[in-house]
Design a protein around this motif. Structure first.
Motif, PDB file in Angstrom:
ATOM      1  N   ASP A   1       0.810  -1.219   0.000  1.00 26.44           N
ATOM      2  CA  ASP A   1       0.000   0.000   0.000  1.00 26.44           C
ATOM      3  C   ASP A   1       0.845   1.271   0.000  1.00 26.44           C
ATOM      4  OD1 ASP A   1      -2.398  -1.360  -0.032  1.00 26.44           O
ATOM      5  OD2 ASP A   1      -2.466  -1.545   2.154  1.00 26.44           O
ATOM      6  N   ALA A   2       1.947   1.258   0.742  1.00 25.89           N
ATOM      7  CA  ALA A   2       2.753   2.478   0.867  1.00 25.89           C
ATOM      8  C   ALA A   2       4.217   2.117   1.063  1.00 25.89           C
ATOM      9  CB  ALA A   2       2.262   3.325   2.036  1.00 25.89           C
ATOM     10  N   GLY A   3       5.087   2.989   0.588  1.00 28.60           N
ATOM     11  CA  GLY A   3       6.497   2.719   0.775  1.00 28.60           C
ATOM     12  C   GLY A   3       7.414   3.779   0.198  1.00 28.60           C
ATOM     13  N   LEU A   4       8.705   3.583   0.480  1.00 31.11           N
ATOM     14  CA  LEU A   4       9.785   4.445   0.001  1.00 31.11           C
ATOM     15  C   LEU A   4      10.532   3.707  -1.099  1.00 31.11           C
ATOM     16  CD1 LEU A   4      11.964   6.736   0.173  1.00 31.11           C
ATOM     17  CD2 LEU A   4      12.985   5.419   2.071  1.00 31.11           C
ATOM     18  N   VAL A   5      10.778   4.397  -2.214  1.00 34.29           N
ATOM     19  CA  VAL A   5      11.562   3.847  -3.312  1.00 34.29           C
ATOM     20  C   VAL A   5      12.821   4.684  -3.469  1.00 34.29           C
ATOM     21  CG1 VAL A   5      11.653   3.434  -5.792  1.00 34.29           C
ATOM     22  CG2 VAL A   5       9.564   2.911  -4.524  1.00 34.29           C
ATOM     23  N   ILE A   6      13.975   4.032  -3.469  1.00 32.86           N
ATOM     24  CA  ILE A   6      15.253   4.716  -3.660  1.00 32.86           C
ATOM     25  C   ILE A   6      15.786   4.300  -5.027  1.00 32.86           C
ATOM     26  CG2 ILE A   6      17.550   5.154  -2.721  1.00 32.86           C
ATOM     27  CD1 ILE A   6      16.483   4.130  -0.008  1.00 32.86           C
ATOM     28  N   THR A   7      15.853   5.246  -5.942  1.00 33.57           N
ATOM     29  CA  THR A   7      16.172   4.918  -7.324  1.00 33.57           C
ATOM     30  C   THR A   7      16.597   6.159  -8.080  1.00 33.57           C
ATOM     31  OG1 THR A   7      15.275   3.893  -9.335  1.00 33.57           O
ATOM     32  CG2 THR A   7      13.780   5.308  -8.082  1.00 33.57           C
ATOM     33  N   THR A   8      17.196   5.972  -9.253  1.00 34.23           N
ATOM     34  CA  THR A   8      17.447   7.069 -10.186  1.00 34.23           C
ATOM     35  C   THR A   8      16.427   7.044 -11.317  1.00 34.23           C
ATOM     36  OG1 THR A   8      19.006   5.694 -11.438  1.00 34.23           O
ATOM     37  CG2 THR A   8      19.925   7.123  -9.721  1.00 34.23           C
ATOM     38  N   LYS A   9      15.555   6.051 -11.312  1.00 35.69           N
ATOM     39  CA  LYS A   9      14.573   5.903 -12.379  1.00 35.69           C
ATOM     40  C   LYS A   9      13.463   6.945 -12.253  1.00 35.69           C
ATOM     41  CE  LYS A   9      15.175   0.913 -13.078  1.00 35.69           C
ATOM     42  NZ  LYS A   9      15.923   0.455 -11.926  1.00 35.69           N
ATOM     43  N   ALA A  10      12.772   7.173 -13.367  1.00 41.81           N
ATOM     44  CA  ALA A  10      11.646   8.098 -13.367  1.00 41.81           C
ATOM     45  C   ALA A  10      10.397   7.435 -12.808  1.00 41.81           C
ATOM     46  CB  ALA A  10      11.385   8.602 -14.784  1.00 41.81           C
ATOM     47  N   HIS A  11      10.196   6.150 -13.138  1.00 39.41           N
ATOM     48  CA  HIS A  11       8.984   5.433 -12.717  1.00 39.41           C
ATOM     49  C   HIS A  11       9.350   4.045 -12.200  1.00 39.41           C
ATOM     50  CE1 HIS A  11       6.743   8.598 -14.735  1.00 39.41           C
ATOM     51  NE2 HIS A  11       7.444   8.367 -15.824  1.00 39.41           N
ATOM     52  N   VAL A  12       8.909   3.752 -10.979  1.00 38.32           N
ATOM     53  CA  VAL A  12       9.065   2.419 -10.396  1.00 38.32           C
ATOM     54  C   VAL A  12       7.734   2.079  -9.724  1.00 38.32           C
ATOM     55  CG1 VAL A  12      10.363   0.943  -8.827  1.00 38.32           C
ATOM     56  CG2 VAL A  12      11.520   2.814 -10.003  1.00 38.32           C
ATOM     57  N   PRO A  13       6.840   1.379 -10.413  1.00 42.05           N
ATOM     58  CA  PRO A  13       5.503   1.098  -9.864  1.00 42.05           C
ATOM     59  C   PRO A  13       5.529  -0.032  -8.844  1.00 42.05           C
ATOM     60  CG  PRO A  13       5.726   0.135 -12.040  1.00 42.05           C
ATOM     61  CD  PRO A  13       7.002   0.876 -11.786  1.00 42.05           C
ATOM     62  N   VAL A  14       5.863   0.321  -7.608  1.00 41.67           N
ATOM     63  CA  VAL A  14       5.982  -0.678  -6.549  1.00 41.67           C
ATOM     64  C   VAL A  14       4.856  -0.532  -5.524  1.00 41.67           C
ATOM     65  CG1 VAL A  14       7.467  -1.608  -4.726  1.00 41.67           C
ATOM     66  CG2 VAL A  14       8.484  -0.770  -6.859  1.00 41.67           C
ATOM     67  N   PHE A  15       4.684   0.673  -4.997  1.00 43.78           N
ATOM     68  CA  PHE A  15       3.695   0.923  -3.953  1.00 43.78           C
ATOM     69  C   PHE A  15       2.587   1.846  -4.478  1.00 43.78           C
ATOM     70  CE2 PHE A  15       7.916   0.600  -1.883  1.00 43.78           C
ATOM     71  CZ  PHE A  15       7.733  -0.627  -1.260  1.00 43.78           C
ATOM     72  N   ARG A  16       1.392   1.691  -3.913  1.00 42.83           N
ATOM     73  CA  ARG A  16       0.287   2.554  -4.320  1.00 42.83           C
ATOM     74  C   ARG A  16       0.503   3.996  -3.831  1.00 42.83           C
ATOM     75  NH1 ARG A  16      -2.212  -2.422  -4.072  1.00 42.83           N
ATOM     76  NH2 ARG A  16      -2.341  -2.448  -1.799  1.00 42.83           N
ATOM     77  N   THR A  17       0.969   4.136  -2.604  1.00 44.76           N
ATOM     78  CA  THR A  17       1.382   5.444  -2.091  1.00 44.76           C
ATOM     79  C   THR A  17       2.896   5.418  -1.979  1.00 44.76           C
ATOM     80  OG1 THR A  17      -0.668   5.775  -0.843  1.00 44.76           O
ATOM     81  CG2 THR A  17       1.253   7.047  -0.151  1.00 44.76           C
ATOM     82  N   THR A  18       3.564   6.264  -2.774  1.00 42.61           N
ATOM     83  CA  THR A  18       5.021   6.178  -2.890  1.00 42.61           C
ATOM     84  C   THR A  18       5.681   7.538  -2.706  1.00 42.61           C
ATOM     85  OG1 THR A  18       4.813   4.372  -4.496  1.00 42.61           O
ATOM     86  CG2 THR A  18       6.929   5.487  -4.381  1.00 42.61           C
ATOM     87  N   VAL A  19       6.764   7.559  -1.945  1.00 40.66           N
ATOM     88  CA  VAL A  19       7.675   8.692  -1.974  1.00 40.66           C
ATOM     89  C   VAL A  19       8.978   8.166  -2.568  1.00 40.66           C
ATOM     90  CG1 VAL A  19       8.513   8.313   0.401  1.00 40.66           C
ATOM     91  CG2 VAL A  19       8.776  10.554  -0.684  1.00 40.66           C
ATOM     92  N   VAL A  20       9.502   8.886  -3.542  1.00 40.79           N
ATOM     93  CA  VAL A  20      10.723   8.469  -4.224  1.00 40.79           C
ATOM     94  C   VAL A  20      11.880   9.348  -3.773  1.00 40.79           C
ATOM     95  CG1 VAL A  20      11.836   8.057  -6.445  1.00 40.79           C
ATOM     96  CG2 VAL A  20       9.359   7.752  -6.218  1.00 40.79           C
ATOM     97  N   ALA A  21      12.984   8.725  -3.401  1.00 42.24           N
ATOM     98  CA  ALA A  21      14.207   9.444  -3.034  1.00 42.24           C
ATOM     99  C   ALA A  21      15.279   9.110  -4.063  1.00 42.24           C
ATOM    100  CB  ALA A  21      14.667   9.057  -1.635  1.00 42.24           C
ATOM    101  N   ARG A  22      15.821  10.145  -4.690  1.00 38.70           N
ATOM    102  CA  ARG A  22      16.785   9.922  -5.771  1.00 38.70           C
ATOM    103  C   ARG A  22      18.150  10.504  -5.414  1.00 38.70           C
ATOM    104  NH1 ARG A  22      11.906  11.275  -8.622  1.00 38.70           N
ATOM    105  NH2 ARG A  22      11.159   9.459  -9.810  1.00 38.70           N
ATOM    106  N   PRO A  23      19.181   9.657  -5.362  1.00 35.02           N
ATOM    107  CA  PRO A  23      20.543  10.181  -5.203  1.00 35.02           C
ATOM    108  C   PRO A  23      20.980  10.888  -6.476  1.00 35.02           C
ATOM    109  CG  PRO A  23      20.591   7.809  -5.594  1.00 35.02           C
ATOM    110  CD  PRO A  23      19.149   8.188  -5.470  1.00 35.02           C
TER     111      PRO A  23
END
Length: 222
Positions: free
Chosen positions: A71-93
């Protein structure tokens, strides 16, 4: 007669504060609204998911669990789109470097078009871009300089000797070597800027513009 109210609920509940962590580590968040929705989900559920394209160093902070969906989570990536969680915050180095070669007189809009096309094809986010780079004979190229300025990206220039010293297998061109002194500008410049990182997009050419992308080696620190 005022009453103090503590609004940082994640701190009060001893949970992970993604905005503070991202600021401390120099990562760019997808948005503060996403961060708020992530924090709200963490407070409601007690724990949310974590998905990372990079190795993780150390124990996970309170409130995070490894997950590949949910349902919710943090994604750490350089990608533009990573469809993992329904509610997502993306952190990009900020660890992605773009190398560019171009003909003399190339317009900024043409460089922008091709760079954006290459990033979209590779599913790379502009938020992860650290800089652009080229060979020093292009240091006065108006279109290249204007492009970098319009994106608010630093631009770096390397000598032919510096580019030739970059180890690796690159897409060689005898014409380019005779013209500027190195057999490849965009790939070598991207890898050089990334501190000998990984070439993740090889030379992509269109109308006298060449673009390549390299990524630094990186691990997530809490």
């Amino acid at each position: 007669q005022a009453q103090a109210v503590i609004t940082t609920a994640t701190d009060v509940n001893d949970l992970f504060a993604v905005d503070e962590w991202a600021a401390r580590r120099g990562l760019r968040l997808s948005s503060l609204e996403d961060a708020k929705a992530f924090a709200a989900a963490m407070l409601e559920k007690g724990a949310v998911g974590l998905y990372s394209d990079f190795p993780l160093h150390g124990s996970l902070p309170p409130g995070l669990v490894y997950a590949f969906h949910g349902d919710a989570g943090l994604v750490i990536t350089t990608k533009a789109h990573v469809p993992v969680f329904r509610t997502t915050v993306v952190a990009r180095p900020v660890i992605v470097h773009i190398g560019i070669g171009c003909r003399k007189g190339t317009a900024a809009k043409d460089i922008a078009y091709w760079v954006n096309a290459v990033l979209q094809r590779a599913n790379l986010s502009p938020d992860a871009i650290a800089d652009v780079s080229s060979i020093d004979v292009k240091k006065d190229e108006a279109g290249l300089l204007a492009f970098a300025c319009s994106q608010h990206w630093p631009i770096r220039f390397f000598t032919a000797d510096e580019l030739n010293a970059v180890p690796g297998d690159f897409t060689a061109s005898e014409f380019v070597k005779k013209t500027v002194g190195t057999d490849n500008v965009c790939e070598r410049a991207a890898v050089r800027a990334s501190k000998s990182g990984t070439l993740i997009v090889t030379k992509q050419a269109r109308r006298g513009i060449t673009v390549a992308v390299a990524c630094e080696r990186y691990q997530v620190e809490w």
